[in-house]
Design a protein around this motif. Structure first.
Motif, PDB file in Angstrom:
ATOM      1  N   THR A 112       4.330  14.943 -11.467  1.00 41.57           N
ATOM      2  CA  THR A 112       3.385  14.633 -10.389  1.00 41.57           C
ATOM      3  C   THR A 112       4.067  13.948  -9.230  1.00 41.57           C
ATOM      4  O   THR A 112       3.420  13.278  -8.439  1.00 41.57           O
ATOM      5  N   GLY A 113       5.400  14.099  -9.124  1.00 41.72           N
ATOM      6  CA  GLY A 113       6.121  13.476  -8.010  1.00 41.72           C
ATOM      7  C   GLY A 113       6.719  12.139  -8.385  1.00 41.72           C
ATOM      8  O   GLY A 113       6.989  11.308  -7.513  1.00 41.72           O
ATOM      9  N   CYS A 114       6.952  11.918  -9.684  1.00 39.47           N
ATOM     10  CA  CYS A 114       7.558  10.669 -10.144  1.00 39.47           C
ATOM     11  C   CYS A 114       9.038  10.630  -9.775  1.00 39.47           C
ATOM     12  O   CYS A 114       9.636  11.620  -9.377  1.00 39.47           O
TER      13      CYS A 114
ATOM     14  N   SER B 277       0.845  -1.211   0.000  1.00 36.73           N
ATOM     15  CA  SER B 277       0.000   0.000   0.000  1.00 36.73           C
ATOM     16  C   SER B 277       0.864   1.237   0.000  1.00 36.73           C
ATOM     17  O   SER B 277       1.940   1.267   0.593  1.00 36.73           O
ATOM     18  N   ARG B 278       0.346   2.265  -0.733  1.00 36.35           N
ATOM     19  CA  ARG B 278       1.092   3.547  -0.817  1.00 36.35           C
ATOM     20  C   ARG B 278       1.018   4.294   0.503  1.00 36.35           C
ATOM     21  O   ARG B 278       0.009   4.353   1.136  1.00 36.35           O
ATOM     22  N   PHE B 279       2.141   4.825   0.920  1.00 34.67           N
ATOM     23  CA  PHE B 279       2.162   5.682   2.101  1.00 34.67           C
ATOM     24  C   PHE B 279       3.195   6.773   1.887  1.00 34.67           C
ATOM     25  O   PHE B 279       4.104   6.627   1.077  1.00 34.67           O
ATOM     26  N   TRP B 280       2.971   7.856   2.596  1.00 36.28           N
ATOM     27  CA  TRP B 280       3.935   8.982   2.516  1.00 36.28           C
ATOM     28  C   TRP B 280       4.975   8.810   3.601  1.00 36.28           C
ATOM     29  O   TRP B 280       4.662   8.699   4.765  1.00 36.28           O
ATOM     30  N   LEU B 281       6.197   8.782   3.144  1.00 29.39           N
ATOM     31  CA  LEU B 281       7.322   8.547   4.058  1.00 29.39           C
ATOM     32  C   LEU B 281       8.211   9.792   4.099  1.00 29.39           C
ATOM     33  O   LEU B 281       8.582  10.315   3.068  1.00 29.39           O
ATOM     34  N   LEU B 282       8.521  10.275   5.253  1.00 29.01           N
ATOM     35  CA  LEU B 282       9.512  11.366   5.380  1.00 29.01           C
ATOM     36  C   LEU B 282      10.850  10.748   5.687  1.00 29.01           C
ATOM     37  O   LEU B 282      11.035  10.172   6.747  1.00 29.01           O
TER      38      LEU B 282
ATOM     39  N   LEU C  18      11.775  17.058 -10.020  1.00 25.93           N
ATOM     40  CA  LEU C  18      12.293  18.036  -9.070  1.00 25.93           C
ATOM     41  C   LEU C  18      11.313  18.220  -7.914  1.00 25.93           C
ATOM     42  O   LEU C  18      10.095  18.186  -8.114  1.00 25.93           O
ATOM     43  N   CYS C  19      11.828  18.412  -6.703  1.00 30.68           N
ATOM     44  CA  CYS C  19      10.980  18.567  -5.528  1.00 30.68           C
ATOM     45  C   CYS C  19      11.650  19.497  -4.536  1.00 30.68           C
ATOM     46  O   CYS C  19      12.846  19.789  -4.638  1.00 30.68           O
ATOM     47  N   GLU C  20      10.853  19.966  -3.585  1.00 34.08           N
ATOM     48  CA  GLU C  20      11.370  20.777  -2.490  1.00 34.08           C
ATOM     49  C   GLU C  20      11.215  20.073  -1.150  1.00 34.08           C
ATOM     50  O   GLU C  20      11.947  20.356  -0.212  1.00 34.08           O
ATOM     51  N   ASN C  21      10.229  19.159  -1.021  1.00 34.39           N
ATOM     52  CA  ASN C  21      10.032  18.434   0.228  1.00 34.39           C
ATOM     53  C   ASN C  21       9.413  17.086  -0.078  1.00 34.39           C
ATOM     54  O   ASN C  21       8.999  16.795  -1.211  1.00 34.39           O
ATOM     55  N   ASN C  22       9.330  16.231   0.948  1.00 32.54           N
ATOM     56  CA  ASN C  22       8.847  14.853   0.772  1.00 32.54           C
ATOM     57  C   ASN C  22       7.414  14.821   0.264  1.00 32.54           C
ATOM     58  O   ASN C  22       7.045  13.937  -0.517  1.00 32.54           O
ATOM     59  N   ALA C  23       6.601  15.766   0.695  1.00 36.21           N
ATOM     60  CA  ALA C  23       5.178  15.734   0.354  1.00 36.21           C
ATOM     61  C   ALA C  23       4.939  15.890  -1.141  1.00 36.21           C
ATOM     62  O   ALA C  23       3.871  15.559  -1.630  1.00 36.21           O
ATOM     63  N   GLN C  24       5.922  16.385  -1.894  1.00 31.89           N
ATOM     64  CA  GLN C  24       5.763  16.577  -3.338  1.00 31.89           C
ATOM     65  C   GLN C  24       6.077  15.308  -4.130  1.00 31.89           C
ATOM     66  O   GLN C  24       5.995  15.313  -5.337  1.00 31.89           O
ATOM     67  N   CYS C  25       6.515  14.228  -3.451  1.00 32.58           N
ATOM     68  CA  CYS C  25       6.924  12.982  -4.123  1.00 32.58           C
ATOM     69  C   CYS C  25       5.930  11.872  -3.831  1.00 32.58           C
ATOM     70  O   CYS C  25       5.489  11.698  -2.673  1.00 32.58           O
ATOM     71  N   GLN C  26       5.598  11.109  -4.858  1.00 35.70           N
ATOM     72  CA  GLN C  26       4.703   9.970  -4.674  1.00 35.70           C
ATOM     73  C   GLN C  26       5.323   8.911  -3.778  1.00 35.70           C
ATOM     74  O   GLN C  26       4.615   8.178  -3.091  1.00 35.70           O
ATOM     75  N   SER C  27       6.658   8.836  -3.769  1.00 36.84           N
ATOM     76  CA  SER C  27       7.335   7.870  -2.903  1.00 36.84           C
ATOM     77  C   SER C  27       7.452   8.390  -1.477  1.00 36.84           C
ATOM     78  O   SER C  27       7.780   7.634  -0.569  1.00 36.84           O
ATOM     79  N   GLY C  28       7.205   9.690  -1.288  1.00 39.15           N
ATOM     80  CA  GLY C  28       7.387  10.288   0.017  1.00 39.15           C
ATOM     81  C   GLY C  28       8.826  10.590   0.347  1.00 39.15           C
ATOM     82  O   GLY C  28       9.158  10.902   1.481  1.00 39.15           O
TER      83      GLY C  28
END
Length: 750
Positions: free
Chosen positions: A109-111, A3-8, A115-125
């Protein structure tokens, strides 16, 4: 699929090379709590010590990023009710193609690798650092794409999660040393790329370990260590967004025949800056380390020759409050660059006996008793041939008796051997009696246009004050020929130019009339001329003026906007506000300021607005800023000079009083500009020219009109000019001003 989860994912900060430890390898999340100690990672995901931000010489690390405890999950980003231990497979977002790209994920979309600035912007977290930029990672079991490692991350609950961590996290980041380029997985070095700077490498075994544009090669670090690293080929590293945000920098150097100067390049919004190091030059006597070798005012040049720091052989370099300068040795006179021996004998500085012969030597002198006398040269016994009239001294020399002979010394104002004494012509040592010289020049503007110019000197020793003369639209530099002699009489050098599209200069590309308002046309021509005057050693660039008619008048304002040029005084004949503002590329004059400008215009100029421009711009000009509006005339440009005799003397007067007021000419006499120097035996005399009054050293213009010494008709107006006056018949009369006849308007039907 799990299951997908957001990981910091919070890993230890990797220290920027030689500057800062505040660049996170993995996003630290948004936990508002205090960050953990960045130097003591508590899980296997931490990569390296963050460096030594407080080391001497390092730059300010900049703003810190928010951190959670290293190696633990951000409880605000992870659902606390979700059983992390039930994750049994990776989500489809972590599947990749053969080249590492995501399958089934829309880019942006966070693939993986977005490019990202924080974990919340990534589908992998997971948001981490890859090649200096922040990108989305992907979760893993035990394999990752080439150049990535599957690293276990402490979730804080005892369950381990795995994410792909880049081997190339710091590749191409600017660095000062290797301390901030390595991770616990890879030992990277700060690769020395020579004078262009140092950038982080990435450890490798062969080229397949390196991204496109890089080769695996043995590289040397900024500290001299060597190892196999991915190094950039063909092109130099560019600034990543991370490097730009943190203002990372690298040492650099400028090197040439004279030496090497060190500096720094810094990442900014416009990319990696040029090296700010000075350009090495030959060391001369100025108190500066011109060739950046750690010493100043060296006497040995780069090829080993003794150049005495640029000083004359009979001079030495001495430090002073302004740095250093060359000073002639005792017994020599000059500016240190050129030194002439002082003849103590002629100057009367020797202490020889009056009955001895004084012989000048380099830097000194010698005394020897004449034949028939004895002594040490300072004391000699005397036989008086002078009283007996047997000497052969010149009538302009002093006969001094010596034992058995005599000595002849030329009188003051004369030079020679005593038997033959010639008069010294003090007048010939100045510019007043010398003929002007002319040089044809080709000036190149900032946009590559060739401009024809003529530089004329008044003669005599320099450096000279100078005036730049710019003609009006559709004319050429020949417009000024009738006025050059009067400028040279003031001791001024003159530089006349043909604007592009005029005379012998390159043509103007485009609509010819557009150059009246084109900021990239005539202003660049004037700029090239001003820069030439600034850099010509024969010109005293502290005393440069500018005179222009029509478009040249507009350029006076453009050149002196903000008083940023070397032009000290300007004279503008018939300027127009719209071209001035267009050339300055501003819609309104608000906020503008100009240097000292004397503005002249005809009241009824057919083109309109010239007189109004003088009035409107006067408050924006530095004092003195007089204006002259010539009433009841439609003349403009050069016609103001030719048709109104008082204008040009006023121009000369303004230049003399405000450009040459503190200039001291390098001449052999002190006669005034408007005086004639006459040589006399052993001296000289000064006499004011006709139309001037004074003692010859100081001469003031005589106002013949005010003194009623003019010969104007009773029916004419007298106008004073420099050294003279002019007469003009009053309205209703006709003639040359000296003789005026009444016009019969009835007969003329006027």
């Amino acid at each position: 699929m799990r299951s997908r989860f957001w990981l910091l994912l919070c890993l230890l900060l990797i220290g920027c090379p030689g500057e800062t430890s505040d660049i996170p390898l993995v996003d630290a999340g948004t936990d508002p709590g205090a960050p953990s100690d960045p130097g003591t990672p508590n899980d296997s995901g931490a990569l390296t010590d963050p460096g030594k931000p407080n080391d001497p010489g390092q730059l300010d690390p900049g703003p810190e990023l928010p951190l959670t405890d290293t190696g633990t999950l951000d409880t605000e980003s992870v659902d606390s009710t979700e059983d992390v231990s039930e994750v049994t497979e990776l989500d489809a977002i972590n599947e990749v193609t053969d080249d590492g790209g995501p399958i089934g994920c829309i880019p942006g979309t966070g693939c993986f690798l977005d490019l990202c600035e924080n974990n919340a912007q990534c589908q992998s977290g997971v948001c981490l650092t890859h090649m200096g930029d922040r990108v989305c990672s992907k979760l893993c079991i035990d394999e990752c794409p080439t150049g990535w490692n599957c690293v276990e991350i402490d979730t804080g609950s005892g369950d381990g999660l795995f994410a792909c961590v880049s081997d190339l996290s710091h590749l191409c980041l600017p660095c000062h040393d290797s301390s901030g380029c390595s991770t616990t997985v890879n030992i990277n070095i700060c690769v020395d790329y020579g004078n262009i700077g140092s950038f982080c490498g990435a450890s490798c075994e062969d080229d397949s370990d390196c991204p496109e544009g890089f080769l695996c090669d043995e590289a040397t670090s900024a500290q001299g260590d060597t190892s196999q690293q991915c190094v950039r080929v063909d092109e130099e590293c560019v600034c990543s967004s991370t490097a730009t945000n943190f203002g990372l920098s690298t040492p650099c150097a400028v090197e040439n025949f004279y030496g090497r100067c060190d500096g720094q390049r810094t990442c900014a919004s416009n990319g990696l800056s040029d090296c700010d190091a000075s350009v090495p030059e030959e060391d001369v006597c100025n108190g500066l380390d011109d060739d950046c070798d750690g010493t100043t005012d060296e006497t040995i040049d780069v090829v080993g020759n003794d150049n005495n720091a640029g000083c004359h052989a009979d001079a030495s370099c001495f430090a002073n409050a302004d740095g250093a300068n060359c000073v002639c040795h005792s017994g020599f006179a000059g500016d240190g660059l050129d030194c002439l021996d002082v003849d103590e004998c002629i100057e009367g500085l020797a202490d020889c006996d009056e009955n001895a012969t004084c012989t000048n030597t380099p830097g000194s002198f010698e005394c020897a008793c004449n034949q028939g006398y004895s002594g040490d040269g300072q004391t000699c016994t005397d036989i008086n041939e002078c009283l007996e009239g047997t000497d052969t001294c010149s009538e302009h020399a002093l006969c001094t008796n010596t034992a058995g002979s005599y000595d002849c010394t030329c009188n003051s104002g004369y030079s020679g051997d005593g038997e033959s004494c010639g008069d010294e012509n003090e007048c010939s040592n100045g510019h007043m009696n010398a003929s002007p010289s002319t040089e044809a020049l080709t000036l190149t503007t900032a946009d590559g246009v060739s401009i024809h110019a003529e530089l004329r000197f008044p003669g005599g020793p320099g450096p000279h004050p100078a005036v730049l003369l710019v003609h009006q639209f559709t004319q050429s530099l020949g417009q000024w020929d009738p006025y050059l002699e009067s400028l040279h009489a003031l001791g001024l050098a003159t530089l006349t130019i043909d604007l592009r599209g005029h005379g012998n200069s390159d043509p103007y590309i485009g609509n010819f009339f557009d150059m009246l308002t084109d900021p990239n046309a005539a202003p660049l021509d004037a700029q090239a001329a001003i820069e030439h005057l600034q850099n010509d050693a024969r010109i005293d660039n502290a005393f440069v003026g500018m005179v222009g008619t029509s478009i040249g008048a507009n350029l006076c304002y453009v050149a002196m906007e903000g008083a940023g040029s070397i032009v000290r005084v300007g004279v503008a004949l018939s300027p127009r506000d719209v071209p001035i503002l267009s050339m300055l590329d501003v819609p309104e004059p608000d906020g503008l300021s100009f240097g000292s400008i004397y503005c002249i215009a005809g009241e009824n100029d057919s083109l309109g607005l010239q007189a109004a421009t003088c009035v409107d711009f006067q408050p924006l000009c530095a004092a003195p800023n007089p204006i002259t509006i010539i009433p009841e005339t439609g003349d403009h440009g050069s016609a103001l000079i030719t048709n109104h005799p008082s204008v040009w003397p006023d121009v000369l007067n303004h230049l003399e009083n405000h450009l040459l007021d503190s200039w001291i000419p390098n001449v052999g006499h002190d006669c005034h500009h408007y005086a004639t120097c006459t040589n006399t035996p052993g001296s000289f005399s000064c006499a004011c020219d006709p139309g001037y009054d004074g003692d010859g050293v100081s001469c003031d213009d005589i106002d013949e009109c005010d003194l009623n010494t003019d010969n104007c008709s009773d029916n004419a107006s007298c106008t004073n000019t420099m050294g003279s006056f002019s007469c003009a018949c009053d309205p209703g009369y006709d003639g040359d001003g000296v003789s005026c006849d009444d016009l019969d308007e009835c007969d003329l039907d006027t």
